[in-house]
Enzyme design. Structure first.
Site, PDB file in Angstrom:
ATOM      1  CG  HIS A 251    -123.470  26.855  70.899  1.00 60.82           C
ATOM      2  ND1 HIS A 251    -123.418  25.633  70.273  1.00 60.82           N
ATOM      3  CD2 HIS A 251    -124.490  26.771  71.806  1.00 60.82           C
ATOM      4  CE1 HIS A 251    -124.367  24.851  70.771  1.00 60.82           C
ATOM      5  NE2 HIS A 251    -125.029  25.513  71.708  1.00 60.82           N
TER       6      HIS A 251
ATOM      7  CG  HIS B 176    -125.447  26.497  75.282  1.00 63.97           C
ATOM      8  ND1 HIS B 176    -126.544  26.572  74.439  1.00 63.97           N
ATOM      9  CD2 HIS B 176    -125.533  27.562  76.128  1.00 63.97           C
ATOM     10  CE1 HIS B 176    -127.245  27.654  74.766  1.00 63.97           C
ATOM     11  NE2 HIS B 176    -126.665  28.260  75.766  1.00 63.97           N
TER      12      HIS B 176
ATOM     13  CG  ASP C 221    -125.245  20.720  74.984  1.00 64.03           C
ATOM     14  OD1 ASP C 221    -125.047  21.929  75.200  1.00 64.03           O
ATOM     15  OD2 ASP C 221    -126.080  20.320  74.150  1.00 64.03           O
ATOM     16  CG  HIS C 222    -122.623  22.091  71.812  1.00 63.50           C
ATOM     17  ND1 HIS C 222    -122.906  21.560  70.573  1.00 63.50           N
ATOM     18  CD2 HIS C 222    -123.815  22.175  72.465  1.00 63.50           C
ATOM     19  CE1 HIS C 222    -124.214  21.349  70.481  1.00 63.50           C
ATOM     20  NE2 HIS C 222    -124.790  21.705  71.614  1.00 63.50           N
TER      21      HIS C 222
ATOM     22  CG  HIS D 168    -128.765  28.164  70.264  1.00 64.52           C
ATOM     23  ND1 HIS D 168    -129.911  27.442  70.492  1.00 64.52           N
ATOM     24  CD2 HIS D 168    -127.827  27.648  71.125  1.00 64.52           C
ATOM     25  CE1 HIS D 168    -129.671  26.552  71.443  1.00 64.52           C
ATOM     26  NE2 HIS D 168    -128.418  26.658  71.838  1.00 64.52           N
TER      27      HIS D 168
ATOM     28  CG  ASP E  50    -127.448  23.330  70.140  1.00 66.20           C
ATOM     29  OD1 ASP E  50    -126.912  22.361  69.579  1.00 66.20           O
ATOM     30  OD2 ASP E  50    -127.456  23.444  71.372  1.00 66.20           O
TER      31      ASP E  50
ATOM     32  CG  HIS F   5    -128.460  18.800  69.709  1.00 65.72           C
ATOM     33  ND1 HIS F   5    -129.520  19.534  70.198  1.00 65.72           N
ATOM     34  CD2 HIS F   5    -127.389  19.171  70.459  1.00 65.72           C
ATOM     35  CE1 HIS F   5    -129.098  20.313  71.191  1.00 65.72           C
ATOM     36  NE2 HIS F   5    -127.806  20.109  71.366  1.00 65.72           N
TER      37      HIS F   5
END
Ligand SMILES: [Zn+2]
Ligand SMILES: [Zn+2]
Length: 317
Positions: free
Chosen positions: A62, A64, A66-67, A142, A212, A270
């Protein structure tokens, strides 16, 4: 025939001195798949001896930061390294503009091609297939669209008993036919049953990556019996409300899901940076599903090939 996962990053939102944001490398039969690409992924690949040049397929769960923030540094390094082979990126379709902008702004003279495979993550479907394996996306829940990825080896053909080849003087065509499940007909018309000539194939292995996401009932169906499941455990049980409000899961919820789905082994990660110690989260999960491991950056988890004795003798007539 390897089937192993290297954890490159296991932190949530913020990197720490011990944990980088999310990224995994799955190695199957000498193919390397990068799953998520948090900031610093290429540094982790160097630290943990992953050959960056061997990665041709990148799956992004996805959009975001942090990914995905590591993707741009990695693409840039590939240019500097003179990469020639196509780079396949599988992600939500909204990544298209960012990739385009990156290429216009920073990609002049890029020596390799980016093949973008967009998805919407609203229904389960196969997004990748080769000779050995398939990758399926499953919709997660999410604050933005998220896909889980299920990597599965393709079923293998039956194994032929070596003794059968000699006893019945089987040729290549006969062997192929028998491996497909057919009986064998001898020159005198006598039929030898397939079960006497073969042994069952080795069971295909599977790995699912889900982060997530909040936990929800139907997920267990999609993850049924996978050998190894990586599932986010951002929060401890005492912060259950926070998990719900942010579209995340607790360690206990991940474990309950693993138990319901009947997976072989659960990896959790995570973790929110609010927890200085991960042990309490691990204990909460293990109380529900004993085969749980809290991952650390640099860990490698393998699924061994199920060993079967390839019998050399034929059953008595
Ligand atoms: Zn995240
Ligand atoms: Zn997220």
């Amino acid at each position: 025939m390897s089937f192993s996962v290297t954890v490159l990053g296991s932190s949530s939102a913020l990197p720490t001195s011990k944990r980088f944001p999310t990224a995994h490398v799955l190695a199957v039969h000498e193919r390397f798949f990068l799953i998520d690409c948090g900031e610093g992924t290429q540094i982790q690949m160097r630290r943990f001896s992953i050959n960056m040049a061997k990665i041709n397929h990148i799956f992004i769960s996805h959009l975001h930061g942090d990914h995905v923030f590591g993707l741009f540094g990695l693409m840039s390094s590939y240019s500097l390294m003179g990469r020639k082979s196509d780079l396949h990126i599988y992600a939500h379709r909204d990544l298209a503009d960012t990739l385009e902008h990156f290429q216009t702004r920073f990609g002049k003279g890029m020596p390799y091609k980016i093949e973008f495979h967009p998805f919407t993550a609203d229904q389960a479907r196969e997004i990748y297939s080769d000779r050995h394996m398939t990758v399926e996306i499953i919709p997660l829940r999410h604050s933005v669209p998220v896909a889980g990825f299920v990597f599965r080896e393709k079923p293998r053909p039956l194994n032929i008993r070596k003794a059968a080849i000699e006893r019945f003087a089987l040729g290549i065509r006969d062997i192929r036919h028998i491996k497909e499940g057919h009986d064998h007909v001898l020159p005198d018309g006598k039929v030898v049953s397939n079960s006497l000539l073969t042994l069952p194939p080795v069971r295909p292995r599977s790995y699912a990556f889900c982060t997530d996401t909040a936990c929800f009932g139907r997920l267990a169906e999609s993850l049924k019996n996978v050998d190894m499941l990586y599932f986010e455990a951002t929060f401890a049980e005492k912060d259950k409300k926070l998990a719900k409000a942010t579209g995340h899961s607790t360690a206990a919820q991940a474990a309950a899901l693993a138990r319901k789905a009947g997976v072989g082994r659960l990896l959790i990660g995570h973790f929110s940076t609010r927890y200085k110690q991960i042990e309490p989260l691990l204990a909460e999960a293990r109380a529900i599903f004993a085969e749980t491991t809290a991952v650390e950056d640099g860990d490698v988890y393998s699924i061994p090939l199920e060993q079967r004795a390839l019998g050399n003798s034929l059953p008595a007539d």
